[in-house]
Design an enzyme around this catalytic site. Structure first.
Site, short mmCIF file in Angstrom:
data_model
loop_
_atom_site.label_atom_id
_atom_site.label_comp_id
_atom_site.label_asym_id
_atom_site.label_seq_id
_atom_site.Cartn_x
_atom_site.Cartn_y
_atom_site.Cartn_z
N TYR A 1 1.11 -1.36 -0.16
CA TYR A 1 -0.18 0.46 0.44
C TYR A 1 1.27 1.47 0.46
O TYR A 1 0.75 2.60 -0.60
CB TYR A 1 -0.98 -0.16 0.96
CG TYR A 1 -1.70 1.27 1.42
CD1 TYR A 1 -2.79 1.54 0.02
CD2 TYR A 1 -1.24 2.53 2.50
CE1 TYR A 1 -3.57 2.06 0.41
CE2 TYR A 1 -2.27 3.51 1.90
CZ TYR A 1 -3.40 3.36 1.26
OH TYR A 1 -4.13 4.42 1.50
N LYS B 1 1.00 4.36 -3.26
CA LYS B 1 1.09 6.29 -2.74
C LYS B 1 2.52 6.53 -3.16
O LYS B 1 2.19 7.40 -3.35
CB LYS B 1 0.43 5.54 -1.32
CG LYS B 1 -0.58 5.24 -0.90
CD LYS B 1 -1.52 5.98 -1.59
CE LYS B 1 -3.31 5.36 -1.23
NZ LYS B 1 -3.81 6.04 -2.45
#
Length: 342
Positions: free
Chosen positions: A205, A209
């Site tokens: 994750y 980002k």
């Protein structure tokens, strides 16, 4: 810039200002992932600013319809619309853009709020690791395909449309390891099943980002010098979220304690999305390519700013374009017509 636990604590414990208010009369706001969480709360804030249209872009018809009815009941705003898009399906993204070209009209604010978190490898129907496609490739495709609409809006309405990509403070906490970061096919490497081991998927994750940050900075670097269009990235802070529902056992218990001690509500976090979309109305050039956190522009990570990070950014940008040109031939024409090669 480095951002450790102490900086995170200071951000989370700092008093949060009220949501920024701007008159959006006649403008169109598009929010991805708008049926819940940050996206829904941001859509509610925008709806209270008298926009011409607010488009809730959601994957689920039933959940999106429920969100639409909830938004109208909470705000009294009647011009909200539900449009369906599944970021795990490139064809769905392409159909969404086709619909916007037919029916969407102007586009003033695009909130690219996409978040999928997983710790195990799972491929989409397009053959990509799911969070890599949902959090990075598909939003990037949608942004590039909507550039003509955004530029047309700027020209016809003498305004400066804005793209806001939702990133995270977690981008400070990792780098892309060598030799992956030196590969001309860096995205393909990151998406391979054999690369996506449990060790690699742990920070997946955060990696997506970080890719969002690189995309925003690269896109800004290729936009025309005059501020006809602004793109920036935003961190909403550590918020209560359904995103971490994949956690289990001790990790879930620890996250629950962290939420109780530190987390913003999604409404508070959504104020950052609004700030990134509306701040510096008189000087929009100040927001170009910036990273927003805590209702102000902040420096990105040392890795992003390093010479190595600059090389990685260029590789990621070109590799992403190559991939997305294969997904949709319109991407090449858009890049050639609207973006500089430098």
């Amino acid at each position: 810039m480095k951002s450790g636990i102490w900086n995170m604590l200071k951000t989370q414990w700092a008093p949060q200002p009220p949501v920024l208010q701007v008159d959006l009369t006649g403008k169109t706001v598009l929010v991805l992932g708008a049926n819940t969480g940050l996206g829904f709360e941001a859509a509610q804030h925008f709806a209270r600013m008298n926009p011409g249209r607010v488009i809730l872009a959601c994957r689920s018809q039933s959940k999106g319809q429920a969100a639409l009815e909830k938004l109208k009941a909470a705000t009294g705003y009647e011009q909200a619309e539900l449009w369906i898009v599944d970021l795990a399906d490139f064809e769905s993204v392409k159909k969404f853009v086709d619909k916007f070209e037919r029916d969407g009209g102007r586009l003033d604010i695009l909130i690219a709020n996409a978040a999928a978190a997983t710790f195990t490898y799972e491929a989409t129907k397009d053959g990509w690791e799911s969070s890599l496609q949902v959090n990075y490739l598909a939003p990037s495709l949608l942004i590039l395909l909507l550039l003509p609409v955004l530029f047309k809006t700027a020209e016809e309405h003498t305004t400066v449309p804005r793209i806001v990509v939702v990133s995270s403070m977690m981008h400070y906490w990792l780098e892309i390891e060598k030799p992956v970061s030196e590969s001309p096919e860096i995205i393909q490497t990151l998406g391979k099943a054999e690369y996506c081991t449990p060790r690699a998927m742990g920070p997946r994750y955060a990696l997506t980002k970080l890719l969002n940050i690189f995309f925003v900075r690269a896109l800004d670097a290729h936009l025309p010098s005059s501020p006809s269009l602004v793109v920036d990235a935003v961190c909403p802070g550590y918020c209560r979220s359904e995103l971490r529902r994949v956690l289990s056992g001790f990790a879930a218990f620890f996250d629950r304690l962290m939420e109780l001690a530190l987390a913003f509500t999604t409404e508070v976090g959504s104020r950052q999305l609004v700030w990134a979309a509306l701040a510096e109305q008189d000087h929009p050039e100040k927001m170009r390519g910036q990273y927003v956190s805590g209702s102000r522009v902040q420096e990105v990570s040392d890795f992003v700013l390093s010479p190595q990070g600059s090389k990685v950014q260029d590789l990621i940008w070109q590799n992403t374009l190559d991939i997305l040109c294969e997904v949709d031939g319109r991407v090449k024409a858009i890049v050639d017509n609207y973006l500089s090669s430098s």
